[in-house]
Design a protein around this motif. Structure first.
Motif, PDB file in Angstrom:
ATOM      1  N   ARG A  34      99.761   8.109 -31.368  1.00 24.42           N
ATOM      2  CA  ARG A  34      99.908   9.526 -31.024  1.00 24.42           C
ATOM      3  C   ARG A  34      98.943   9.902 -29.907  1.00 24.42           C
ATOM      4  O   ARG A  34      97.828   9.400 -29.824  1.00 24.42           O
ATOM      5  N   ASP A  35      99.370  10.863 -29.080  1.00 26.52           N
ATOM      6  CA  ASP A  35      98.444  11.443 -28.108  1.00 26.52           C
ATOM      7  C   ASP A  35      97.335  12.171 -28.857  1.00 26.52           C
ATOM      8  O   ASP A  35      97.606  12.957 -29.778  1.00 26.52           O
ATOM      9  N   ALA A  36      96.101  11.934 -28.433  1.00 30.57           N
ATOM     10  CA  ALA A  36      94.963  12.614 -29.048  1.00 30.57           C
ATOM     11  C   ALA A  36      94.463  13.756 -28.176  1.00 30.57           C
ATOM     12  O   ALA A  36      94.148  14.840 -28.683  1.00 30.57           O
ATOM     13  N   GLN A  37      94.390  13.528 -26.866  1.00 31.89           N
ATOM     14  CA  GLN A  37      93.856  14.561 -25.978  1.00 31.89           C
ATOM     15  C   GLN A  37      94.392  14.349 -24.572  1.00 31.89           C
ATOM     16  O   GLN A  37      94.527  13.217 -24.101  1.00 31.89           O
ATOM     17  N   ILE A  38      94.696  15.468 -23.913  1.00 34.23           N
ATOM     18  CA  ILE A  38      95.249  15.422 -22.556  1.00 34.23           C
ATOM     19  C   ILE A  38      94.577  16.500 -21.723  1.00 34.23           C
ATOM     20  O   ILE A  38      94.446  17.651 -22.152  1.00 34.23           O
ATOM     21  N   ILE A 273      96.241  15.986 -34.343  1.00 28.84           N
ATOM     22  CA  ILE A 273      96.792  16.919 -33.356  1.00 28.84           C
ATOM     23  C   ILE A 273      96.522  16.392 -31.954  1.00 28.84           C
ATOM     24  O   ILE A 273      95.513  15.742 -31.701  1.00 28.84           O
ATOM     25  N   CYS A 274      97.408  16.687 -31.024  1.00 34.56           N
ATOM     26  CA  CYS A 274      97.156  16.435 -29.611  1.00 34.56           C
ATOM     27  C   CYS A 274      96.508  17.690 -29.028  1.00 34.56           C
ATOM     28  O   CYS A 274      97.113  18.764 -29.020  1.00 34.56           O
ATOM     29  N   LEU A 275      95.270  17.548 -28.561  1.00 34.27           N
ATOM     30  CA  LEU A 275      94.533  18.680 -28.005  1.00 34.27           C
ATOM     31  C   LEU A 275      94.739  18.715 -26.492  1.00 34.27           C
ATOM     32  O   LEU A 275      94.432  17.749 -25.785  1.00 34.27           O
TER      33      LEU A 275
END
Length: 572
Positions: A34-38, A273-275
């Motif tokens: 999963r994407d964690a942070q962008i 969550i993706c932040l």
């Protein structure tokens, strides 16, 4: 009944030992790809968070950094910040996220006060050039060699690593320097790293969070791994309205502020969550993240959320913003069959609201010393109509009492006194201060806030001690007047000060920020206040200020002394 409440309900516990290293292993197994942070073109998954922070951790160990080493972190929100923080924390170093707003004098003071051995910093952020700012803070950097620093005004600081373009001889090259150090010491492998991580225990120190220091030098608030992981876990799973499966959350607050570090970054990591970090907090920036990154919700201060609710750009694109708590909002899209939350999971749990009952939403009370909020009511519930304005009850594991400031004796319920707090999320102490000077003999922290507790244990914040104003012989709490102003639908920010008037004593004056499309009508606002407050609590003058005209601290609080000068000038 005395104003004492000890919430002995079972506390929600994380399913891992509450250390950062154990957390990283758990979230990597749970959320993996999963994407964690962008942030912009910089993006990272949960698996990559583990891999990159592991590499940097081995690089830190190769440089002699370990348990108890003090590392300062001067970076904006984004994957670089998170990787650096986790790398240091997983090996037991004590990490201090520094305000990206610090000027040269503040940087000099905090780096000396914190006894930091290593600084990890971005070369620049927005209009801030941190390379130039560091040289202004420490003129004797000139001519020094990277990794062998000797600074008169920061005697422990031996090394500075810079992320981004920097050709200074005193600076190491950020991520590359840590990768190179790990490669140069192959014996410090994953087995050694695991052994180091197993030596880090919940009671070890994790971070130093510096207060904004608007009126004095900042305080260094020290927290342990246990406090951070247990409190973030409980809040993320019991008190957060955006912690849903598949959430992609826009975070609009800086990581160096406790309300973001603990209550957004760590809570996001624990919920998978993706932040998403916006390049700016404008509605156009939010719209881009909705369209390009699938943003489903936002977290930030209430004035910003309220501005999104009424924004014409979002509405014209078919999006609606629904405030779900005083710091969170969810996005919905209009279609042929009506509105739908962008996160389908939310639709199964929360009915699409007909109107936003902000006055009935859970409020909370907290501070840096307790890792932000430690009172509230569970997520997705509304406070009873007769309790509007209350900040909920202490969370499980938290003890609160209201005492007479002069005697320290608990007052009766319903009486105003100083709020004192104890429990699992309370800080370990203040850096360089003895605990005997910080806590009461029985372990409570005196907050300096005035409040009261009702018969059910609900807390009502009243004001800061010393903020109470005497107006025509009567006490007025600016916070009470500000709350009434903020409850008005067209006001997104309000601040009340007392100005000296010759012959009249203290005169109440307010500054308000209106919604973008709203008209300012002082008479209408005063009339609305008359329905809520006694006549002596109504400001004599109310001025409309633009968002940028409010003088704010690094943590977003209004600097009352500076505002007083602004409003005084407007009266003349």
């Amino acid at each position: 009944m005395d104003s004492v409440f000890d919430n002995t309900q079972p506390r929600l516990e994380p399913p891992f030992t509450p250390t950062v290293a154990a957390m990283i292993g758990w979230i990597c197994r749970q959320y993996g790809a999963r994407d964690a942070q962008i942030r912009g073109n910089s993006r990272i998954t949960y698996e990559e968070l583990d891999a990159r922070s592991s590499l940097f951790a081995r690089g830190l160990l190769a440089r002699g950094i370990g348990k108890g080493s003090r590392i300062a972190l001067l970076m904006p929100d984004g994957p670089d910040f998170t990787v650096a923080f986790l790398a240091a924390a997983r090996i037991g170093a004590v990490v201090a996220p520094l305000s990206t707003l610090f000027k040269a004098r503040e940087l000099q003071w905090v780096l000396k006060h914190g006894d930091f051995q290593l600084l990890l910093a971005s070369a620049h952020y927005l209009t801030n050039n941190y390379v130039e700012r560091l040289e202004a803070a420490f003129p004797d950097l000139e001519g020094q060699r990277a990794g062998r620093l000797v600074l008169r005004d920061a005697p422990y600081l031996r090394s500075i690593l810079i992320w981004g373009n920097c050709d200074k001889g005193w600076a190491g090259q950020g991520a590359q320097a840590l990768s190179d150090s790990a490669a140069e010491w192959p014996d410090i492998d994953d087995t050694v790293l695991r052994n180091v991580e197993e030596s880090v225990v919940p009671s070890d120190l994790l971070c130093i969070i510096f207060t904004s220091g608007s009126s004095a030098d900042p305080k260094g608030v020290v927290h342990t791994h246990a406090a951070m992981l247990r409190h973030s876990w409980q809040k993320a799973h019991r008190y957060w309205t955006v912690g849903l499966d598949g959430e992609r959350l826009i975070g609009a607050r800086p990581h160096f502020w406790v309300a973001d570090l603990a209550a957004t970054l760590f809570q996001s990591l624990l919920r998978g969550i993706c932040l998403l970090t916006p390049d700016d907090n404008s509605a156009k920036g939010v719209l881009r993240l909705i369209k390009d990154e699938g943003a489903t919700a936002a977290c930030g201060n209430l004035p910003w959320l309220k501005s999104l609710v009424s924004d014409a750009t979002l509405k014209a694109s078919g999006y609606e913003v629904f405030i779900t708590s005083l710091e969170c909002a969810a996005f919905a899209k209009s279609g042929a069959d009506g509105l739908h939350f962008l996160n389908a999971e939310r639709a199964r749990r929360v009915p699409l609201p007909v109107q936003q009952l902000i006055d009935r939403m859970p409020r909370s009370y907290g501070m840096t010393e307790t890792l932000a909020a430690h009172t509230s009511i569970p997520a997705e519930t509304l406070i009873a109509p007769d309790l509007v304005g209350a900040c909920g009850r202490p969370m499980p594991g938290v003890r609160i009492r209201i005492v007479d400031p002069a005697t320290g004796t608990p007052v009766k319920r319903g009486e105003i006194g100083e709020i004192q707090v104890a429990g699992y999320c309370l800080m370990n102490g203040l850096y360089k201060r003895e605990n005997a000077d910080t806590f009461t003999p029985d372990g409570f922290y005196a907050s300096g806030d005035l409040g009261k507790m009702d018969e059910q244990g609900y807390i009502n914040f009243h004001s800061r001690m010393g903020e109470m104003l005497k107006v025509r012989g009567a006490n007025v709490a600016p916070a009470e007047v500000e709350a009434c102003l903020m409850a008005m639908p067209n006001i997104v920010r309000a601040a009340v000060v007392g100005l000296e008037s010759p012959g009249d004593g203290i005169t109440l004056v307010a500054g308000v920020e209106m919604e973008p499309a709203a008209l300012f009508d002082e008479g209408e606002i005063r009339q609305a206040l008359r329905r809520e407050l006694s006549a002596f609590k109504i400001p004599k003058h109310i001025f409309s200020l633009a968002m940028e005209e409010f003088p704010l601290t690094a943590s977003g609080k209004v600097r009352k002394h500076a505002l007083s000068a602004i409003l005084s000038a407007m009266m003349n």
